[in-house]
Enzyme design. Structure first.
Site, PDB file in Angstrom:
ATOM      1  N   THR A  32      33.536  -5.925  13.593  1.00  8.19           N
ATOM      2  CA  THR A  32      33.711  -4.982  14.701  1.00  8.19           C
ATOM      3  C   THR A  32      32.423  -4.884  15.513  1.00  8.19           C
ATOM      4  O   THR A  32      31.334  -4.993  14.957  1.00  8.19           O
ATOM      5  CB  THR A  32      34.059  -3.600  14.110  1.00  8.19           C
ATOM      6  OG1 THR A  32      35.282  -3.730  13.374  1.00  8.19           O
ATOM      7  CG2 THR A  32      34.247  -2.551  15.198  1.00  8.19           C
ATOM      8  N   GLY A  33      32.572  -4.681  16.827  1.00  8.88           N
ATOM      9  CA  GLY A  33      31.397  -4.464  17.660  1.00  8.88           C
ATOM     10  C   GLY A  33      31.316  -5.461  18.799  1.00  8.88           C
ATOM     11  O   GLY A  33      32.101  -6.414  18.873  1.00  8.88           O
ATOM     12  N   THR A  35      29.002  -7.698  19.584  1.00 10.89           N
ATOM     13  CA  THR A  35      28.564  -9.069  19.273  1.00 10.89           C
ATOM     14  C   THR A  35      29.708  -9.841  18.628  1.00 10.89           C
ATOM     15  O   THR A  35      30.002 -10.988  19.018  1.00 10.89           O
ATOM     16  CB  THR A  35      27.340  -9.052  18.325  1.00 10.89           C
ATOM     17  OG1 THR A  35      26.446  -8.022  18.744  1.00 10.89           O
ATOM     18  CG2 THR A  35      26.629 -10.393  18.334  1.00 10.89           C
ATOM     19  N   ASP A  89      30.337 -10.677  11.235  1.00 10.61           N
ATOM     20  CA  ASP A  89      30.232  -9.253  11.580  1.00 10.61           C
ATOM     21  C   ASP A  89      28.845  -8.959  12.142  1.00 10.61           C
ATOM     22  O   ASP A  89      27.877  -9.672  11.847  1.00 10.61           O
ATOM     23  CB  ASP A  89      30.484  -8.407  10.315  1.00 10.61           C
ATOM     24  CG  ASP A  89      31.033  -7.019  10.638  1.00 10.61           C
ATOM     25  OD1 ASP A  89      30.973  -6.603  11.812  1.00 10.61           O
ATOM     26  OD2 ASP A  89      31.507  -6.356   9.702  1.00 10.61           O
ATOM     27  N   ASP A  92      23.602  -3.053  12.857  1.00 15.00           N
ATOM     28  CA  ASP A  92      22.766  -2.193  13.694  1.00 15.00           C
ATOM     29  C   ASP A  92      21.295  -2.372  13.369  1.00 15.00           C
ATOM     30  O   ASP A  92      20.438  -2.215  14.235  1.00 15.00           O
ATOM     31  CB  ASP A  92      23.188  -0.733  13.511  1.00 15.00           C
ATOM     32  CG  ASP A  92      24.650  -0.555  13.891  1.00 15.00           C
ATOM     33  OD1 ASP A  92      24.981  -0.772  15.066  1.00 15.00           O
ATOM     34  OD2 ASP A  92      25.473  -0.258  13.013  1.00 15.00           O
ATOM     35  N   GLY A 103      27.841   0.380  10.931  1.00 13.96           N
ATOM     36  CA  GLY A 103      28.624   1.595  11.137  1.00 13.96           C
ATOM     37  C   GLY A 103      28.453   2.208  12.509  1.00 13.96           C
ATOM     38  O   GLY A 103      28.972   3.292  12.779  1.00 13.96           O
ATOM     39  N   GLY A 104      27.733   1.482  13.395  1.00 15.42           N
ATOM     40  CA  GLY A 104      27.587   1.971  14.765  1.00 15.42           C
ATOM     41  C   GLY A 104      28.935   2.160  15.445  1.00 15.42           C
ATOM     42  O   GLY A 104      29.083   2.989  16.341  1.00 15.42           O
ATOM     43  N   GLY A 105      29.928   1.396  14.987  1.00 17.15           N
ATOM     44  CA  GLY A 105      31.276   1.518  15.547  1.00 17.15           C
ATOM     45  C   GLY A 105      32.203   2.301  14.631  1.00 17.15           C
ATOM     46  O   GLY A 105      33.426   2.283  14.812  1.00 17.15           O
ATOM     47  N   GLU A 111      34.684  -2.698   7.059  1.00 14.13           N
ATOM     48  CA  GLU A 111      33.785  -3.855   7.172  1.00 14.13           C
ATOM     49  C   GLU A 111      33.213  -4.216   5.807  1.00 14.13           C
ATOM     50  O   GLU A 111      33.116  -5.388   5.449  1.00 14.13           O
ATOM     51  CB  GLU A 111      32.647  -3.539   8.152  1.00 14.13           C
ATOM     52  CG  GLU A 111      33.119  -3.444   9.596  1.00 14.13           C
ATOM     53  CD  GLU A 111      32.023  -3.005  10.560  1.00 14.13           C
ATOM     54  OE1 GLU A 111      32.034  -3.472  11.699  1.00 14.13           O
ATOM     55  OE2 GLU A 111      31.174  -2.187  10.178  1.00 14.13           O
TER      56      GLU A 111
HETATM   57  C1  5RP Z   1      30.584  -1.346  13.584  1.00 13.67           C
HETATM   58  C2  5RP Z   1      29.373  -2.124  13.232  1.00 13.67           C
HETATM   59  C3  5RP Z   1      28.883  -3.106  14.243  1.00 13.67           C
HETATM   60  O1  5RP Z   1      28.942  -4.377  13.691  1.00 13.67           O
HETATM   61  C4  5RP Z   1      27.482  -2.742  14.625  1.00 13.67           C
HETATM   62  O2  5RP Z   1      27.496  -1.421  15.168  1.00 13.67           O
HETATM   63  C5  5RP Z   1      26.900  -3.699  15.671  1.00 13.67           C
HETATM   64  O3  5RP Z   1      27.594  -3.589  16.874  1.00 13.67           O
HETATM   65  P1  5RP Z   1      27.170  -4.360  18.190  1.00 13.67           P
HETATM   66  O4  5RP Z   1      27.363  -5.822  17.932  1.00 13.67           O
HETATM   67  O5  5RP Z   1      28.080  -3.803  19.249  1.00 13.67           O
HETATM   68  O6  5RP Z   1      25.727  -4.022  18.463  1.00 13.67           O
HETATM   69  O7  5RP Z   1      28.784  -1.980  12.196  1.00 13.67           O
HETATM   70  O8  5RP Z   1      30.882  -0.373  12.636  1.00 13.67           O
END
Ligand code: 5RP
Length: 235
Positions: A32-33, A35, A89, A92, A103-105, A111
């Site tokens: 998720t996210g 990237t 994946d 952060d 867990g930013g998302g 995950e």
């Molecule tokens: C979601 C996550 C994401 O992988 C993490 O937040 C990185 O996100 P991004 O690629 O948008 O910076 O852990 O729960």
């Protein structure tokens, strides 16, 4: 997704590099996210071009599921497969031992299930995510069942953290996870032993999962810019 934003360029390049490592006839964990979104897009493109056959994805969130459908990646569930060959994946924060904060998302619970099951877990990040010590920049996400919010907040404060309930953006009230739970973001002055803290927090009654991923990542691909051009290196 065409862009000239430097951070997006790095994310795009690293997402594509991870998708290039997927082989035919495999089950792939879809992270998720922003990237990972580029990796999902690149994977869908490879399937559409016929470069890959018989790849099925296990999404780590509703968001990943929506993207996979958009890019034509067939999906499955953990009930229907014996294992996961490769998971891609984001993260952060990444420390020099390849330990992560995720867990930013608000998707770290699913995950962790998917990433830990994978034979090969590839993390995709831009250079800004690398830190000497976890917790330096990013708060640690903890998913908690709603009725246990107050006692878990108190328990996290007793551990030396400064907990705050994650609030929604363009939504009134708190963020609600795909499981219907809440997320507490915790500031720790210093995370000296991530493995120990991961277990201690998960032992608090009412905590479902926290965002420390210790000893899980196999490969960390880092996207950086050199003379304006994205460059991928392996940590
Ligand atoms: C979601 C996550 C994401 O992988 C993490 O937040 C990185 O996100 P991004 O690629 O948008 O910076 O852990 O729960």
């Amino acid at each position: 997704m065409v862009t000239d934003d430097p951070v997006k360029l790095m994310k795009q390049a690293v997402g594509r590099a991870a998708a290039a490592r997927v082989e035919s006839n495999t089950v792939v964990g879809l992270g998720t996210g922003s990237t990972t979104a580029y990796a999902i897009q690149a994977l869908g493109n490879r399937l559409a071009k016929g470069e890959l056959q018989n790849v099925v994805g296990v999404p780590t969130s509703f968001g990943a599921e929506v993207l996979a459908k958009e890019y034509g990646i067939p999906l499955t569930t953990l009930d229907a497969v014996d294992g996961i060959a490769i998971a891609i994946d984001g993260a952060d924060e990444v420390d020099p031992q390849k330990n992560l904060i995720k867990g930013g998302g608000a998707a770290h619970t699913r995950e962790k299930v998917v990433d830990c099951l994978a034979d090969l877990f590839i993390v995709v990040v831009d250079g800004g995510k690398l830190v000497d010590k976890l917790g330096s920049k990013f708060l640690l996400p903890v998913e908690v069942i709603p009725m246990a919010l107050s006692p878990v907040m108190r328990a996290l404060a007793k551990l030396g953290g400064q907990p705050e309930l994650r609030m929604g953006v363009k939504k009134a009230g708190p963020v609600v996870t795909d499981q219907g739970n809440l997320v507490i973001d915790v500031k720790f002055e210093s995370i000296d032993n991530p493995g120990e803290l991961e277990k201690t927090i998960n032992n608090i009654p009412g905590v479902l999962e926290n965002g420390l991923f210790v000893g899980v990542a196999d490969i960390v691909l880092v996207g950086e810019l050199q003379n304006g051009q994205p460059l991928i290196r392996e940590l």
